[in-house]
Design an enzyme around this catalytic site. Structure first.
Site, mmCIF file in Angstrom:
data_model
loop_
_atom_site.group_PDB
_atom_site.id
_atom_site.type_symbol
_atom_site.label_atom_id
_atom_site.label_comp_id
_atom_site.label_asym_id
_atom_site.label_seq_id
_atom_site.Cartn_x
_atom_site.Cartn_y
_atom_site.Cartn_z
ATOM 1 N N ASP A 46 0.849 -1.189 0.000
ATOM 2 C CA ASP A 46 0.000 0.000 0.000
ATOM 3 C C ASP A 46 0.887 1.243 0.000
ATOM 4 O O ASP A 46 2.030 1.194 0.477
ATOM 5 C CB ASP A 46 -0.893 0.015 1.253
ATOM 6 N N ASP A 70 3.224 2.099 -4.538
ATOM 7 C CA ASP A 70 2.278 2.787 -5.406
ATOM 8 C C ASP A 70 2.112 1.902 -6.631
ATOM 9 O O ASP A 70 3.056 1.724 -7.410
ATOM 10 C CB ASP A 70 2.836 4.157 -5.796
ATOM 11 N N VAL A 71 0.926 1.341 -6.817
ATOM 12 C CA VAL A 71 0.736 0.349 -7.867
ATOM 13 C C VAL A 71 0.842 0.938 -9.272
ATOM 14 O O VAL A 71 0.920 0.191 -10.249
ATOM 15 C CB VAL A 71 -0.611 -0.398 -7.724
ATOM 16 N N TYR A 163 -14.063 6.578 -12.513
ATOM 17 C CA TYR A 163 -14.194 5.357 -11.714
ATOM 18 C C TYR A 163 -14.936 4.278 -12.489
ATOM 19 O O TYR A 163 -14.501 3.126 -12.541
ATOM 20 C CB TYR A 163 -14.921 5.673 -10.402
ATOM 21 N N LYS A 167 -13.089 0.768 -13.595
ATOM 22 C CA LYS A 167 -13.580 -0.488 -13.034
ATOM 23 C C LYS A 167 -14.196 -1.375 -14.116
ATOM 24 O O LYS A 167 -14.112 -2.603 -14.042
ATOM 25 C CB LYS A 167 -14.580 -0.213 -11.910
ATOM 26 N N THR A 198 -16.587 1.538 4.110
ATOM 27 C CA THR A 198 -15.172 1.880 4.232
ATOM 28 C C THR A 198 -14.996 3.324 3.776
ATOM 29 O O THR A 198 -15.888 3.906 3.157
ATOM 30 C CB THR A 198 -14.272 0.977 3.370
#
Length: 270
Positions: A46, A70-71, A163, A167, A198
């Site tokens: 993460d 950082d992906v 988003y 996705k 969350t």
């Protein structure tokens, strides 16, 4: 679960090594804990400090390692995979959970930098992580990839162009990877969570107490329109992820599974 001689119960993920991105909090943290509870050794990757997730795994009797990652950065992704191999000697499971909300608003009002950053994290991130992990998943002979997409990848949603687009990309990337890699022994599936309780990316926390309470009220109102009528807990998503990693899902690949309280079954949207 399987049974050993003498009646001892063995959990289904014993001996597995899982790299879970976005696991410092939220759904990722719940997945890391669920996999560890079933016997896997877990790497918490993460941009935020993953020490809390590691401590939770260790407190539950598991093994875990935290790495900063950082992906969207190929070098950091490669370093996370290397750290996994150095610590645990193998990598057979990847959970691509890291993601950001991408802000809100109409597409023509969307800042180009916000769009590019959302694509970098939500779509390029799973590409980079899967690319780096795949040689090891193949070598293991029992590779698993679980992508955390979203119901927003299945339907359009107001004010979320980046988003929804990213996705949706994760959903079809899952199917494509299943086509190429399932014959080689790596199963690839996706989960599409609905409303989950969350605070992704600290969005609500950034609004202050009153703004956070209002944002959560809006989410709860929207979730109340679903057939189940509430938000999910992160653990409810994590249990599905653990199932997809386990041999109990041995005939599943390319599956895109809504875990959404039924929200994609109805037109009753706010």
């Amino acid at each position: 679960m399987t049974h050993r001689e003498g009646g001892e119960v063995a959990t289904g993920l014993e001996g597995r090594v899982a790299l879970v991105t976005g696991a410092a909090g939220g759904i990722g943290a719940a997945i890391a804990l669920a996999l560890a509870a079933d016997g896997a050794r877990v790497v918490v990757a993460d941009v935020a400090d993953g020490t809390g997730s590691v401590d939770a795994v260790v407190a539950a009797g598991g093994e875990a390692l935290a790495v900063r990652c950082d992906v969207s950065d190929p070098g950091q992704v490669a370093a996370a995979v290397d750290a996994t191999l150095q610590r645990f000697g193998a990598l057979d499971t990847l959970v691509n959970d890291a993601g950001i909300s991408g802000g809100s608003g109409l597409l023509h009002e969307t800042d180009v930098e916000d769009w590019l950053r959302t694509v970098a994290v939500n779509l390029t991130g799973p590409f980079l992580c899967t690319r780096a992990a795949m040689p090891h998943l193949l070598a293991s002979g029992r590779g698993r990839v679980v992508n955390i997409a979203s119901t927003y990848g299945l339907v359009g949603a107001p004010g979320a162009p980046a988003y929804c687009a990213t996705k949706g990309g994760v959903v079809n990337l899952t199917r494509q990877l299943a086509v190429d890699y399932s014959p080689l022994g790596v199963r690839v599936n996706a989960i599409c969570p609905g409303y989950v309780d969350t605070d992704m990316g600290g969005y609500r926390a950034s609004l202050g107490p009153e703004g956070s309470a209002e944002a959560n009220r809006r989410r709860e109102s929207a979730a109340a329109l679903q057939p189940i009528g509430r938000q999910a807990q992160a653990e409810e998503i994590a249990r599905v992820a653990a199932f997809l990693v386990s041999d109990a899902s041995s005939f599943m690949t390319g599956a895109v599974i809504p875990v959404d309280g039924g929200c994609t079954t109805t037109f009753r949207h706010p």
